[in-house]
Enzyme design. Structure first.
Site, PDB file in Angstrom:
ATOM      1  N   LYS A 116      47.450  39.163  40.605  1.00 51.18           N
ATOM      2  CA  LYS A 116      46.864  38.940  41.814  1.00 51.18           C
ATOM      3  C   LYS A 116      47.455  38.971  42.814  1.00 51.18           C
ATOM      4  O   LYS A 116      46.990  39.404  44.087  1.00 51.18           O
ATOM      5  CB  LYS A 116      45.461  38.005  42.078  1.00 51.18           C
ATOM      6  CG  LYS A 116      44.478  38.551  40.971  1.00 51.18           C
ATOM      7  CD  LYS A 116      43.229  36.594  40.928  1.00 51.18           C
ATOM      8  CE  LYS A 116      41.819  37.558  39.741  1.00 51.18           C
ATOM      9  NZ  LYS A 116      42.910  38.054  38.931  1.00 51.18           N
ATOM     10  N   GLY A 164      38.043  37.147  35.164  1.00 51.80           N
ATOM     11  CA  GLY A 164      37.133  36.612  35.015  1.00 51.80           C
ATOM     12  C   GLY A 164      35.831  35.141  35.758  1.00 51.80           C
ATOM     13  O   GLY A 164      35.569  35.194  35.698  1.00 51.80           O
ATOM     14  N   GLY A 165      36.998  34.979  36.669  1.00 52.17           N
ATOM     15  CA  GLY A 165      36.799  33.645  37.815  1.00 52.17           C
ATOM     16  C   GLY A 165      37.043  32.466  37.144  1.00 52.17           C
ATOM     17  O   GLY A 165      36.654  30.941  37.786  1.00 52.17           O
ATOM     18  N   HIS A 208      29.173  41.328  45.737  1.00 49.64           N
ATOM     19  CA  HIS A 208      30.201  42.330  44.734  1.00 49.64           C
ATOM     20  C   HIS A 208      30.068  43.924  44.867  1.00 49.64           C
ATOM     21  O   HIS A 208      28.430  44.284  43.809  1.00 49.64           O
ATOM     22  CB  HIS A 208      30.732  40.985  43.403  1.00 49.64           C
ATOM     23  CG  HIS A 208      31.652  41.973  43.276  1.00 49.64           C
ATOM     24  ND1 HIS A 208      32.488  40.708  42.131  1.00 49.64           N
ATOM     25  CD2 HIS A 208      32.055  42.606  42.687  1.00 49.64           C
ATOM     26  CE1 HIS A 208      32.553  41.368  41.618  1.00 49.64           C
ATOM     27  NE2 HIS A 208      33.198  42.061  41.599  1.00 49.64           N
ATOM     28  N   GLU A 275      37.622  46.058  42.656  1.00 47.16           N
ATOM     29  CA  GLU A 275      36.490  45.654  43.593  1.00 47.16           C
ATOM     30  C   GLU A 275      36.864  45.102  45.029  1.00 47.16           C
ATOM     31  O   GLU A 275      37.405  44.559  45.460  1.00 47.16           O
ATOM     32  CB  GLU A 275      36.515  44.744  41.981  1.00 47.16           C
ATOM     33  CG  GLU A 275      36.282  45.003  40.949  1.00 47.16           C
ATOM     34  CD  GLU A 275      35.838  43.678  39.561  1.00 47.16           C
ATOM     35  OE1 GLU A 275      35.778  42.667  40.499  1.00 47.16           O
ATOM     36  OE2 GLU A 275      35.523  44.171  38.620  1.00 47.16           O
ATOM     37  N   ARG A 292      41.441  49.715  33.798  1.00 50.35           N
ATOM     38  CA  ARG A 292      40.805  49.786  32.414  1.00 50.35           C
ATOM     39  C   ARG A 292      39.160  50.490  32.272  1.00 50.35           C
ATOM     40  O   ARG A 292      39.186  50.163  33.253  1.00 50.35           O
ATOM     41  CB  ARG A 292      40.139  48.418  31.106  1.00 50.35           C
ATOM     42  CG  ARG A 292      39.404  47.565  32.000  1.00 50.35           C
ATOM     43  CD  ARG A 292      39.665  46.449  31.373  1.00 50.35           C
ATOM     44  NE  ARG A 292      39.310  44.919  31.707  1.00 50.35           N
ATOM     45  CZ  ARG A 292      37.932  44.969  32.526  1.00 50.35           C
ATOM     46  NH1 ARG A 292      36.835  45.424  32.080  1.00 50.35           N
ATOM     47  NH2 ARG A 292      37.621  44.068  32.895  1.00 50.35           N
TER      48      ARG A 292
END
Length: 658
Positions: A116, A164-165, A208, A275, A292
């Site tokens: 990230k 995924g948080g 989001h 995102e 993906r």
């Protein structure tokens, strides 16, 4: 185009990829674990290869075994789907090194964007808006403390290697700052093997929104518009739609441009998703890139009329993008709901089990990985299916999805169908006035409507008087199911049936028949029940709600507006079979990963006795009373089924008790 590929996945996404293979005339090889032998995704494969035991580490994450299977079966390419090895750069490179094609981005792209911190730096250099905060990740508590002071509260601590948080933590106070940072580092290390964190300004109540991009090896990059993914629970998407709700056109165009610019800057190839989080003033900030195909790709397909898996095949085979940007059009609104095997009443705890019966709604796109009799193993993600609808506008799409959820019968499993139904009925959801924490805060949506338990008993009783050619449970003395309905009163009880709801015995009284149903009373509450039967499934309405049920022989499995009720006819159980006060049972099928007591241990009510792991979650088994452990029936590592007795506790008798 490829002649034969291997699908390195399972469940609904493997079935989805296989469908496009069949449409394009591409042969496909399926892989599976021992827990998935006979699973739906194996149907139609030219070969099915068992990779190993149930746990993903012993099957679907065995990259070398997958590549060996692809080579042995004469495949030219590997499609990873999503999850498992789909964003594993080492696997993507190994596929390529074996002379196969990886149907996805380049390995170096996956590696760069999987971190990230590096991804944020790359996007910032490309002119994509990013959240104010650190560019470089760190696991030095002192440096993280300094960054938090510079950025200002509230801040978000985010594992650099995470997804995924998982492991993200919001800090709103400087009190206890150092312990909070150290705890976050420990979670990142244990979860991802990398303790580095990034610190970002926390955006309050964001939306989001993500943009679907595609690139080819000729340097072309396009977007296929955006998706709204704001309805999440614990950072996991639940309901997605396209296009985004009420986004100003100028903002929408800037989002598309930012995603394409970012993808082009790194030479992006194949499918990807950029995102973003969007604040209340419609400012947007880069979040991450998913390298993906996304779970929610069907909503993009529905509004554009494109098959994104077919696009993936064409690009991976070296071809150009099927369409230029100006040729890609969007119309209408599409909505997707994810159906999970989980229990909303138990904190959305995963609920693996066996599907007794399934009936999907007609006229709706269904992406499913299960059918009648299939097991949902405890080893994998609990998502079992997706429903997708498209309408000419959002209001119509919401109507269609609400109707589709109510018409879905998925019996034998505890699922989130009822929760999804309530979500779509919620006024804030209907108006689009939501944010990413909305579903976590709207706890009223997690529970069924009051009084539904009695209605479930009534529906179970209605099922019991339907089968033709068998003795009616309502008959008292040799009468058969063909009753003289003209002589029946709508108020006087004609007979009673009892059902166990957990450890409670409840009786239903028949008071009359309708043309296509019955009048019933449960605990003095009257119910008017419409009922019909087809394909082993009973269906109908009860006081305005939709219900469906099937008789498994051991219980009547029932759904009312999507919520599950398992009711045992009284004749199948005696009162003495009610669970003993000290019995600690497995809450779901899974693996015993810890035993925290031994025979002779003194325990208090609420103490943790054991831990059962299922679907990537740990579930504590608690003592229900004070007492002494008298027996342990399963060792660590054992597979257990729901309701299996793990630990017996002899309940202590209170001092002075009689």
């Amino acid at each position: 185009m490829f002649k034969r590929i291997l699908i390195a996945n399972r469940g609904e996404i493997a079935c989805r990829i296989a469908r496009t293979c069949r449409q394009l005339g591409i042969e496909y090889v399926a892989v599976h674990s021992s827990a998935d032998a006979g699973a739906l995704h194996l149907k139609g494969a030219v070969a099915a290869v068992c990779l190993g035991a149930g746990p993903a580490t012993e099957s679907y994450l065995k990259g070398k075994a997958i590549i060996a299977a692809a080579l042995q079966q004469g495949c030219e390419a590997v499609h990873p789907g999503y999850g498992f090895l789909s964003e594993n750069a080492e696997f993507a490179q190994a596929v390529q090194d074996a002379g196969l094609t990886f149907i996805g981005p380049r390995a170096e792209t996956i590696l760069a964007l999987g971190d990230k911190s590096r991804a944020k730096s790359l996007m910032r250099d490309a002119g994509v808006p990013t959240v104010p905060g650190m560019v470089e990740a760190s696991e030095d508590p002192a440096q993280l403390e300094r960054m938090i002071s510079e950025i200002g509260l509230p801040v978000l601590l985010k594992p650099s290697a995470g997804g995924g948080g998982k492991g993200m933590q919001v800090l709103r106070s400087l009190a206890g700052l150092r312990p909070a940072i150290e705890a976050a580092i420990r979670v990142a290390r244990s979860s991802f093997g990398d303790g580095r964190l990034i610190v970002e300004r926390f955006v309050e109540r964001p939306r989001h929104i993500e943009v679907q991009v595609f690139g080819d090896r000729q340097g072309n990059v396009v977007h296929l518009f955006e998706r709204e993914c704001t309805l999440q629970r614990r950072h996991q998407k639940v309901v997605e739609e396209a296009p985004a709700i009420g986004l100003p056109e100028a903002v929408r165009m800037r989002l598309h441009d930012a995603a394409v610019r970012g993808a082009r800057s790194i030479g992006y190839v194949n499918a990807g998703t950029f995102e973003f989080i969007v604040d209340q003033e419609n400012n947007f900030y880069f979040l991450e890139v998913n390298t993906r195909l996304q779970v929610e790709h069907p909503v993009t397909e529905e509004i554009t009329g494109q098959d994104l898996v077919a696009w993936q095949f064409q690009v991976a085979a070296g071809g150009s993008l099927p369409l230029s940007q100006s040729q890609i059009k969007a119309s209408g609104c599409a909505i997707e709901c994810r159906i999970y095997a989980e229990d909303p009443l138990e904190g959305f705890r995963p609920a693996p089990g066996r599907v007794s019966r399934v009936a999907w709604p007609q006229g709706v796109r269904v992406e499913a990985g299960v059918t009648d009799g299939d097991s949902v193993p405890a080893f994998y993600d609990p998502m079992v299916a997706k429903l997708v609808v498209r309408g000419e506008n959002r209001a119509r799409a919401l109507e269609q999805m609400h109707d589709a959820l109510r018409r879905t019968a998925l019996l034998g499993l505890t699922t989130n169908l009822g929760f999804l139904t309530r979500v779509l009925e919620d006024p804030a959801v209907q108006s689009g006035d939501v944010h990413t924490q909305y579903l976590d805060e709207a706890t009223a949506l997690h529970k069924p409507k009051a009084g539904v338990a009695a209605a479930a008993i009534a529906c179970a009783a209605a099922c019991s008087c339907m089968p033709a050619g068998s003795r009616s449970p309502w008959a008292a003395s040799g009468r058969n199911d063909v009753l003289d309905r003209s002589s029946l009163s709508a108020t006087a009880p004609l007979g009673t049936l009892g059902f166990w709801a957990g450890d409670h015995l409840v009786q239903a009284s028949l008071t009359g028949f309708l043309e296509n149903g019955v009048h019933l009373s449960v605990d003095g509450e009257a119910f008017r029940i419409g009922v019909s039967s087809a394909g082993g499934i009973y269906r109908g309405t009860v006081n305005g709600s939709e219900w469906a049920a099937c008789d498994t022989g051991a219980a009547i499995e029932l759904q009312i507006d999507g919520d599950r009720y398992a009711l045992v006819p009284a004749r199948l159980r005696s009162p003495g079979e009610a669970k003993a006060a000290g019995a600690a049972v497995a809450p779901m099928p899974g693996i015993v990963t810890a035993l925290l007591v031994q025979i002779g241990s003194q325990v208090a009510e609420g103490d943790v006795l054991a831990v059962v792991e299922a679907m990537k979650m740990e579930n504590q088994v608690l003592a229900s009373a004070n007492g002494v452990v008298t027996a342990i029936h399963f060792p660590v590592g054992a597979n257990v089924g729901v309701g299996d007795l793990l630990v017996e506790v002899e309940v202590a008798v209170p001092q002075g008790g009689s």
